[in-house]
Motif scaffolding. Sequence first.
Motif, PDB file in Angstrom:
ATOM      1  N   ARG A  56       0.730  -1.211  -0.017  1.00 21.55           N
ATOM      2  CA  ARG A  56      -0.031  -0.195   0.056  1.00 21.55           C
ATOM      3  C   ARG A  56       0.725   1.264  -0.045  1.00 21.55           C
ATOM      4  NH1 ARG A  56      -2.781  -2.440   4.096  1.00 21.55           N
ATOM      5  NH2 ARG A  56      -2.050  -0.971   5.681  1.00 21.55           N
ATOM      6  N   ALA A  57       1.807   1.234   0.848  1.00 19.50           N
ATOM      7  CA  ALA A  57       2.906   2.361   0.905  1.00 19.50           C
ATOM      8  C   ALA A  57       3.450   2.567  -0.452  1.00 19.50           C
ATOM      9  CB  ALA A  57       3.815   2.167   2.010  1.00 19.50           C
ATOM     10  N   LEU A  58       3.795   1.694  -1.025  1.00 17.09           N
ATOM     11  CA  LEU A  58       4.798   1.928  -2.269  1.00 17.09           C
ATOM     12  C   LEU A  58       3.937   1.887  -3.629  1.00 17.09           C
ATOM     13  CD1 LEU A  58       7.830  -0.751  -1.438  1.00 17.09           C
ATOM     14  CD2 LEU A  58       7.745   1.943  -1.847  1.00 17.09           C
ATOM     15  N   ASP A  59       2.906   1.837  -3.566  1.00 15.77           N
ATOM     16  CA  ASP A  59       1.841   1.803  -4.610  1.00 15.77           C
ATOM     17  C   ASP A  59       1.945   3.124  -5.473  1.00 15.77           C
ATOM     18  OD1 ASP A  59      -0.222   0.762  -6.626  1.00 15.77           O
ATOM     19  OD2 ASP A  59      -1.793   2.107  -5.429  1.00 15.77           O
ATOM     20  N   GLY A  60       2.514   3.229  -6.460  1.00 20.98           N
ATOM     21  CA  GLY A  60       2.594   4.476  -7.236  1.00 20.98           C
ATOM     22  C   GLY A  60       3.714   5.506  -6.992  1.00 20.98           C
ATOM     23  N   VAL A  61       4.576   4.907  -6.210  1.00 21.37           N
ATOM     24  CA  VAL A  61       5.649   5.500  -5.654  1.00 21.37           C
ATOM     25  C   VAL A  61       7.048   5.492  -6.782  1.00 21.37           C
ATOM     26  CG1 VAL A  61       7.452   5.791  -4.025  1.00 21.37           C
ATOM     27  CG2 VAL A  61       5.055   5.866  -3.352  1.00 21.37           C
ATOM     28  N   GLY A  62       7.565   6.632  -6.921  1.00 23.84           N
ATOM     29  CA  GLY A  62       8.781   6.810  -7.746  1.00 23.84           C
ATOM     30  C   GLY A  62       9.956   6.652  -6.954  1.00 23.84           C
ATOM     31  N   ALA A  63      10.058   7.132  -5.952  1.00 21.50           N
ATOM     32  CA  ALA A  63      11.187   7.315  -4.776  1.00 21.50           C
ATOM     33  C   ALA A  63      10.823   7.051  -3.500  1.00 21.50           C
ATOM     34  CB  ALA A  63      12.106   8.499  -5.239  1.00 21.50           C
ATOM     35  N   VAL A  64      11.969   6.488  -2.547  1.00 23.95           N
ATOM     36  CA  VAL A  64      11.447   6.565  -1.244  1.00 23.95           C
ATOM     37  C   VAL A  64      12.657   7.120  -0.510  1.00 23.95           C
ATOM     38  CG1 VAL A  64      11.578   4.723   0.636  1.00 23.95           C
ATOM     39  CG2 VAL A  64      10.562   4.349  -1.645  1.00 23.95           C
ATOM     40  N   VAL A  65      12.442   7.751   0.617  1.00 16.95           N
ATOM     41  CA  VAL A  65      13.278   8.354   1.503  1.00 16.95           C
ATOM     42  C   VAL A  65      13.112   7.458   2.958  1.00 16.95           C
ATOM     43  CG1 VAL A  65      14.345  10.173   2.879  1.00 16.95           C
ATOM     44  CG2 VAL A  65      13.337  10.643   0.612  1.00 16.95           C
ATOM     45  N   HIS A  66      14.027   6.564   3.172  1.00 17.99           N
ATOM     46  CA  HIS A  66      13.810   5.425   4.104  1.00 17.99           C
ATOM     47  C   HIS A  66      14.577   5.880   5.393  1.00 17.99           C
ATOM     48  CE1 HIS A  66      13.219   1.559   5.898  1.00 17.99           C
ATOM     49  NE2 HIS A  66      14.706   1.571   6.112  1.00 17.99           N
ATOM     50  N   LEU A  67      13.849   6.118   6.372  1.00 17.69           N
ATOM     51  CA  LEU A  67      14.124   6.620   7.857  1.00 17.69           C
ATOM     52  C   LEU A  67      13.711   5.622   8.734  1.00 17.69           C
ATOM     53  CD1 LEU A  67      13.446  10.557   7.266  1.00 17.69           C
ATOM     54  CD2 LEU A  67      15.843   9.465   7.021  1.00 17.69           C
ATOM     55  N   ALA A  68      12.810   4.980   8.420  1.00 19.03           N
ATOM     56  CA  ALA A  68      12.176   4.147   9.570  1.00 19.03           C
ATOM     57  C   ALA A  68      13.454   3.270  10.176  1.00 19.03           C
ATOM     58  CB  ALA A  68      11.172   3.459   9.195  1.00 19.03           C
ATOM     59  N   GLY A  69      13.319   2.989  11.375  1.00 17.85           N
ATOM     60  CA  GLY A  69      14.629   2.007  12.044  1.00 17.85           C
ATOM     61  C   GLY A  69      14.895   2.463  13.475  1.00 17.85           C
ATOM     62  N   ASN A  70      15.566   1.602  14.122  1.00 16.53           N
ATOM     63  CA  ASN A  70      15.907   1.997  15.359  1.00 16.53           C
ATOM     64  C   ASN A  70      17.282   2.833  15.301  1.00 16.53           C
ATOM     65  OD1 ASN A  70      17.038   1.818  18.146  1.00 16.53           O
ATOM     66  ND2 ASN A  70      16.443  -0.188  18.356  1.00 16.53           N
ATOM     67  N   PRO A  71      17.025   3.928  15.898  1.00 17.75           N
ATOM     68  CA  PRO A  71      18.389   4.884  15.778  1.00 17.75           C
ATOM     69  C   PRO A  71      19.230   5.071  16.844  1.00 17.75           C
ATOM     70  CG  PRO A  71      16.341   6.124  16.575  1.00 17.75           C
ATOM     71  CD  PRO A  71      16.183   4.655  16.329  1.00 17.75           C
ATOM     72  N   ASP A  72      19.199   3.734  17.837  1.00 15.53           N
ATOM     73  CA  ASP A  72      19.793   3.792  19.240  1.00 15.53           C
ATOM     74  C   ASP A  72      21.188   3.211  18.800  1.00 15.53           C
ATOM     75  OD1 ASP A  72      20.793   3.529  21.689  1.00 15.53           O
ATOM     76  OD2 ASP A  72      18.934   2.603  22.525  1.00 15.53           O
ATOM     77  N   PRO A  73      22.450   3.813  18.979  1.00 19.80           N
ATOM     78  CA  PRO A  73      23.724   3.064  18.996  1.00 19.80           C
ATOM     79  C   PRO A  73      23.908   2.366  20.056  1.00 19.80           C
ATOM     80  CG  PRO A  73      23.863   5.722  18.554  1.00 19.80           C
ATOM     81  CD  PRO A  73      22.459   5.555  19.119  1.00 19.80           C
ATOM     82  N   SER A  74      23.289   2.196  21.161  1.00 25.01           N
ATOM     83  CA  SER A  74      23.486   1.183  22.176  1.00 25.01           C
ATOM     84  C   SER A  74      22.651   0.257  22.218  1.00 25.01           C
ATOM     85  CB  SER A  74      23.435   1.956  23.586  1.00 25.01           C
ATOM     86  OG  SER A  74      22.107   2.770  23.669  1.00 25.01           O
TER      87      SER A  74
END
Length: 251
Positions: A56-74
């Motif tokens: 659903r998220a990618l339907d009709g999308v040309g480009a992605v900026v992917h930021l989802a993730g766990n940002p904790d270095p520890s």
Amino acid sequence: MDAERVLVTGAAGRVAGQLLPGLEGRPLRLFDRTAAEHPGAETVTGELTDPAALERALDGVGAVVHLAGNPDPSASWAELRGPNVEGFAALLAAAERTGVRRVVFASSVHAMGAHEADGRVPVDAAWPPRPCCPYGATKAFDEAVASVATRRGALSTVGLRLGATVPEPAQRSQLASWLGPADLRQVVVRALEADARDVRLGAYPAVSANTRQHWDLTAARAELGYAPVLDSEEFAARVADDGTDTGVCPA
Ligand SMILES: NC(=O)c1ccc[n+]([C@@H]2O[C@H](COP(=O)([O-])OP(=O)(O)OC[C@H]3O[C@@H](n4cnc5c(N)ncnc54)[C@H](O)[C@@H]3O)[C@@H](O)[C@H]2O)c1
């Protein structure tokens, strides 16, 4: 011609909050496990590892900026594996299936953090990844899995090794790796727009033009056209002294 729709994952997070004003004028769709909002943007709420939500998220999308993730270095492997490894691999596979042109993804200076910790600065973007923690290792894996996807198909990827992505540096240790909001917006737009033939390294440091620079921006300037305008030195007199200039993984 209509501008292509851009999907921003991790859109409810801190980096996205600084980035989204820089993507004005582009049709946007936001994806996150928690509700995200931005004026004029479509939203899809879901998990990266849920194939139906990704479709659903990618339907009709040309480009992605992917930021989802766990940002904790520890964070531990157990905490990182789902969002940073399985989630990114799932996103890339879905992007390949749906014909996305470009995925710009948040790597981190932690993928190269052992170079900095060992005093090899400024770190050349072309050196082999040398993470300093499990978090950095997940980012190095992401760079590797993105290069596999790029090699086998039409999808083009650009990894951005984000530095300390905060409106202002707060500690001395952030001065050598700070990425200010205007430069964040610029480097992401440059990464979205760079010609695939110019993207030779595939992963680039994304930090401002800091006087106390630990990250060599030569390749990012040449291949992405990144021209940072901010310098953490402006804040140097008022940051807290946490006893080190080595911001990523202190030895
Ligand atoms: N903040 C920094 O200084 C910094 C520095 C280097 C790299 N990065 C990277 O930038 C990215 C964004 O960082 P941030 O500081 O905005 O983090 P954040 O935690 O503020 O935002 C991350 C967002 O991703 C979402 N998310 C996490 N896992 C998900 C999943 N499995 N499915 C759907 N949504 C999910 C979260 O709900 C959150 O809104 C991360 O990949 C991080 O590793 C951040």
